[in-house]
Design a protein around this motif. Structure first.
Motif, short mmCIF file in Angstrom:
data_model
loop_
_atom_site.label_atom_id
_atom_site.label_comp_id
_atom_site.label_asym_id
_atom_site.label_seq_id
_atom_site.Cartn_x
_atom_site.Cartn_y
_atom_site.Cartn_z
N THR A 66 15.27 16.33 55.30
CA THR A 66 16.21 15.94 56.36
C THR A 66 16.08 14.43 56.60
O THR A 66 15.12 13.80 56.12
CB THR A 66 15.91 16.68 57.68
N PRO A 67 17.03 13.84 57.35
CA PRO A 67 16.92 12.40 57.65
C PRO A 67 15.70 12.03 58.48
O PRO A 67 15.38 10.85 58.59
CB PRO A 67 18.23 12.11 58.41
N ARG A 68 15.03 13.02 59.08
CA ARG A 68 13.87 12.74 59.93
C ARG A 68 12.59 13.38 59.44
O ARG A 68 11.64 13.53 60.20
CB ARG A 68 14.16 13.22 61.36
N GLY A 69 12.55 13.74 58.17
CA GLY A 69 11.33 14.31 57.63
C GLY A 69 11.59 15.55 56.81
O GLY A 69 12.70 16.07 56.77
N VAL A 70 10.53 16.02 56.17
CA VAL A 70 10.61 17.18 55.28
C VAL A 70 10.05 18.40 55.99
O VAL A 70 8.99 18.34 56.62
CB VAL A 70 9.82 16.91 53.98
N VAL A 71 10.78 19.50 55.87
CA VAL A 71 10.31 20.78 56.40
C VAL A 71 9.90 21.65 55.20
O VAL A 71 10.70 21.89 54.30
CB VAL A 71 11.40 21.49 57.21
N VAL A 72 8.65 22.10 55.21
CA VAL A 72 8.10 22.92 54.13
C VAL A 72 8.02 24.37 54.60
O VAL A 72 7.67 24.63 55.76
CB VAL A 72 6.70 22.40 53.71
N ILE A 73 8.34 25.28 53.72
CA ILE A 73 8.20 26.71 54.03
C ILE A 73 7.11 27.28 53.15
O ILE A 73 7.22 27.29 51.92
CB ILE A 73 9.52 27.47 53.83
N ASP A 74 6.03 27.70 53.77
CA ASP A 74 4.81 28.24 53.16
C ASP A 74 3.99 27.16 52.46
O ASP A 74 4.50 26.11 52.09
CB ASP A 74 5.11 29.42 52.24
N ALA A 75 2.69 27.44 52.33
CA ALA A 75 1.73 26.40 51.96
C ALA A 75 0.95 26.68 50.69
O ALA A 75 0.02 25.96 50.37
CB ALA A 75 0.76 26.18 53.13
N LEU A 76 1.33 27.74 49.96
CA LEU A 76 0.70 28.10 48.68
C LEU A 76 -0.73 28.63 48.86
O LEU A 76 -1.25 28.67 49.97
CB LEU A 76 0.76 26.94 47.70
N GLY A 77 -1.34 29.01 47.72
CA GLY A 77 -2.54 29.83 47.77
C GLY A 77 -3.87 29.12 47.63
O GLY A 77 -4.90 29.78 47.51
N SER A 78 -3.88 27.79 47.65
CA SER A 78 -5.14 27.05 47.64
C SER A 78 -4.86 25.62 48.10
O SER A 78 -3.74 25.12 47.95
CB SER A 78 -5.78 27.04 46.25
N PRO A 79 -5.88 24.95 48.64
CA PRO A 79 -5.67 23.57 49.07
C PRO A 79 -5.21 22.63 47.95
O PRO A 79 -4.38 21.75 48.17
CB PRO A 79 -7.05 23.16 49.61
N THR A 171 15.46 28.40 66.99
CA THR A 171 16.18 27.40 66.20
C THR A 171 15.44 26.08 66.29
O THR A 171 15.24 25.54 67.37
CB THR A 171 17.63 27.24 66.68
N LEU A 172 15.03 25.57 65.15
CA LEU A 172 14.35 24.29 65.04
C LEU A 172 15.32 23.30 64.43
O LEU A 172 15.94 23.58 63.40
CB LEU A 172 13.11 24.44 64.15
N THR A 173 15.49 22.14 65.08
CA THR A 173 16.40 21.12 64.56
C THR A 173 15.60 19.87 64.22
O THR A 173 14.91 19.30 65.08
CB THR A 173 17.50 20.78 65.58
N ILE A 174 15.66 19.47 62.97
CA ILE A 174 14.97 18.27 62.49
C ILE A 174 16.01 17.38 61.81
O ILE A 174 16.67 17.80 60.85
CB ILE A 174 13.85 18.61 61.47
N GLY A 175 16.18 16.17 62.32
CA GLY A 175 17.12 15.23 61.71
C GLY A 175 18.53 15.77 61.65
O GLY A 175 19.28 15.49 60.71
#
Length: 315
Positions: A66-79, A171-175
């Motif tokens: 988005t114009p105001r940052g990146v929204v990530v969905i889920d974080a995967l299975g290891s650091p 509802t979350l609004t980012i950018g």
């Protein structure tokens, strides 16, 4: 004084350990973001069981710029996988990751959360996730994962809670970009969330939709899961990004696969479960020919059927 034979045996054992350690420590696994909409990407996990070799890269994660940052969905299975995803995002955009939304608190989706927390991202998840985080199951799973997925999951890996716990629709609004977050659990997990991005017509389904492999049912509420699939279909997205497998540009068909599999599990187990007949008899009598050639059939199908058998008895 140590004999020559004993010294040779010890050196041989050390060499084997060193070789195994080298295999585990090799880091040639790449994440390749796939663009599915103007501002939406995802990385596709492997259709395998988690292991040290694959760094527990068995689930998908996505992101929206988005114009105001990146929204990530889920974080995967290891650091280490989360670090790789962050690095891939930086190659595509200078925008920082500002939010991570957790579809559910299964290990292959959340062990990377600490890396996003380290870069200042705010984490959103459904409130039932707190019960999992405080459970003995979560603690024991992490202990086992530090062995099973070493060195990628280790003593420094920790469970991370949300900064914002969501109870119902949100509802979350980012950018200027809306993320419509819906609570659809208990289904695959008690804390299931789906995330729909109307401007992209993309829906992140978490583990409510599987493609290209047998679904993992675990302790799911299969009846609730079927209702959740109806809610996903009602949104009429153009693209669905599942928790596992390739993205879908034909959501109705791919939702049908998961729905039909769950329905067949219930149909094939219900009579025996209600009559308290042996599970093994019900499993042998079922016709699994439609599914037995799929990835992870041997690893997951019997367990799926048994869990549905038990859950029907509890309904």
């Amino acid at each position: 004084m140590m004999s020559i034979r004993m010294r040779s045996l010890l050196l041989g054992a050390f060499s084997i350990l060193l070789a195994v350690s080298t295999v585990y420590a090799s880091d040639d696994l790449l994440l390749k973001p796939i663009q599915v909409a103007p501002h939406t990407y995802f990385v596709q996990g492997l259709a395998e069981m988690g292991s040290s070799k694959n760094q527990n890269f068995i689930s998908n994660a996505g992101f929206v710029i988005t114009p105001r940052g990146v929204v990530v969905i889920d974080a995967l299975g290891s650091p280490v996988l989360a670090k790789k995803l962050i690095a891939e995002i930086k190659k595509i955009t200078p925008q920082k990751v500002v939010v991570v939304i957790v579809t559910h608190y299964h290990a292959d989706h959340v062990y990377g959360l600490q890396e996003f927390k380290n870069i200042g991202a705010k984490i959103y998840a459904q409130g039932e996730g707190r019960n999992y985080l405080s459970s003995e199951t979560a603690k024991q799973r992490l202990i086992a994962s530090r062995v099973d997925f070493a060195p990628w999951v280790n003593a420094s890996t920790k469970l991370v809670g949300a900064d914002v716990w969501i109870d119902q629709a949100y509802t979350l609004t980012i950018g200027g970009v809306e993320f419509k977050i819906g609570r659809v659990g208990p289904a695959h997990a008690p804390e299931d969330l789906i995330i729909y991005v109307p401007s992209e017509k993309v829906l992140f389904a978490g583990d409510l939709v599987f493609r290209g492999r047998i679904p993992f049912v675990g302790n799911a509420d299969s009846r609730g899961w079927l209702h959740a699939l109806d809610e996903i279909q009602a949104l009429n997205p153009s693209i669905v990004i599942p928790g596992h497998g390739a993205y879908s540009s034909n959501p109705a068909e791919d939702i049908r696969f998961t729905r039909e599999y769950l329905k067949y599990l219930r149909e094939s187990m219900t009579k025996s479960a209600v009559n308290m007949d042996p599970f093994e008899d019900a499993y042998k009598q079922a016709d699994w020919s439609e599914y037995e050639g799929m990835p992870l059939f041997r690893a997951a199908n019997r367990m799926n059927a048994y869990n549905v058998y038990l859950s029907i008895q509890a309904e």
